[in-house]
Design a protein around this motif. Sequence first.
Motif, mmCIF file in Angstrom:
data_model
loop_
_atom_site.group_PDB
_atom_site.id
_atom_site.type_symbol
_atom_site.label_atom_id
_atom_site.label_comp_id
_atom_site.label_asym_id
_atom_site.label_seq_id
_atom_site.Cartn_x
_atom_site.Cartn_y
_atom_site.Cartn_z
ATOM 1 N N UNK A 153 26.792 -51.660 -14.691
ATOM 2 C CA UNK A 153 26.122 -50.831 -13.876
ATOM 3 C C UNK A 153 26.720 -49.889 -13.233
ATOM 4 N N UNK A 154 26.219 -48.806 -12.974
ATOM 5 C CA UNK A 154 26.721 -47.592 -12.550
ATOM 6 C C UNK A 154 26.025 -47.187 -11.285
ATOM 7 N N UNK A 155 26.640 -47.182 -10.174
ATOM 8 C CA UNK A 155 26.128 -46.610 -8.842
ATOM 9 C C UNK A 155 26.555 -45.092 -8.525
ATOM 10 N N UNK A 156 25.752 -44.045 -8.602
ATOM 11 C CA UNK A 156 26.259 -42.729 -8.279
ATOM 12 C C UNK A 156 25.492 -42.167 -7.298
ATOM 13 N N UNK A 157 26.104 -41.438 -6.321
ATOM 14 C CA UNK A 157 25.577 -40.790 -5.229
ATOM 15 C C UNK A 157 25.882 -39.207 -5.419
#
Length: 349
Positions: A150-154
């Motif tokens: 699971x990759x969280x990117x901002x």
Amino acid sequence: MKIKKEEFGKFENTAVYAFTLENDHGVTVTFLDYGCTITKIITPDRNGEPENIVLGYDQLVGYLNNTAFFGCVVGRVAGRIGGAEFTLNGKTYSLAKNENDNHLHGGLKGFDKVIWDAEMKENTDKVSVKFSYMSPDGEEGYPGNLKMNVTYTLNNDNEFTIQYDGISDETTVLNVTNHSYFNLSGDIKRDILDHELTLKSNQYLELQENLLPTGEFAEVDGTPFDFRQGRLIRSGAESEHPQNQLAGGGYDHPFVLSENRNEEIVLRDSDSGRQMIVETDEVGVVIYTSNQLAGDDPIYGVQPRKHLGICLETQGLPDAVHHGNFPSWVLEKDKAFTSVTTFKFGLVE
């Protein structure tokens, strides 16, 4: 753009870390390696005041005791599986019954209740954390060794993206989502009844008394489930429609999306001026208006109550293993699964 890591607490004598992604426009997203749990999303209102727009807790113990799944990734299967069992390739698999006779959100030890490995990545125009977890064959009753990322990117366009990737060494089922509760008023100043939701959806799934789908696709026309031109959440919470009443005064319903990657979900709060656009490649979204929210643990100082937040759970349709007319959750052996949902934060024009 920057990223910060700090200890948040301990789970079974193992440190739990909080990661904060921050862009150049005052948007920050904080989350834990425990359950990939989003604890805070800070965005400015129309006056430039930065405030938190999700429900959560200041301390880890709140998440350990939490039954509302605040901010976490739920799986292997999000939503309910009727009778806590399913048949796949002629074999029946029995799962944990953690909601009456049903299996809910991955069971007793789903993705939300484990510590994930984390890898931070920093670029000039975006920052991200990639979480990894190996769910062993038989965990919670599911077949196959399932490797999940699971990759969280901002980024600097005020876009927060969640990408799910999975692959299994046996044919299995997979349906994941994030279970954040949004409240665009900022720091939970008000409930979400006067939030306006716009949704590109012509159909929703009728529910039974146990909140499982009947299998029938209902048309939204002429009902409180028609969000195509925008509708206040209050209209459903106060509706006498049997489906709104069944859900506890509001919504806990899967909607079939008629478009993808084209501003198909838009949430607005006119008082704060905040707007959030959600785009996904998933077939549906479960709208839950926290009709059952209760308890004694304060949510950032606010007592839990109905309609304090709204979940926009992009995912496959619930209980699909028991409905041949729903898109399948089946993930074939050694075949890659990928799903992407993006949240864009801004202001009402």
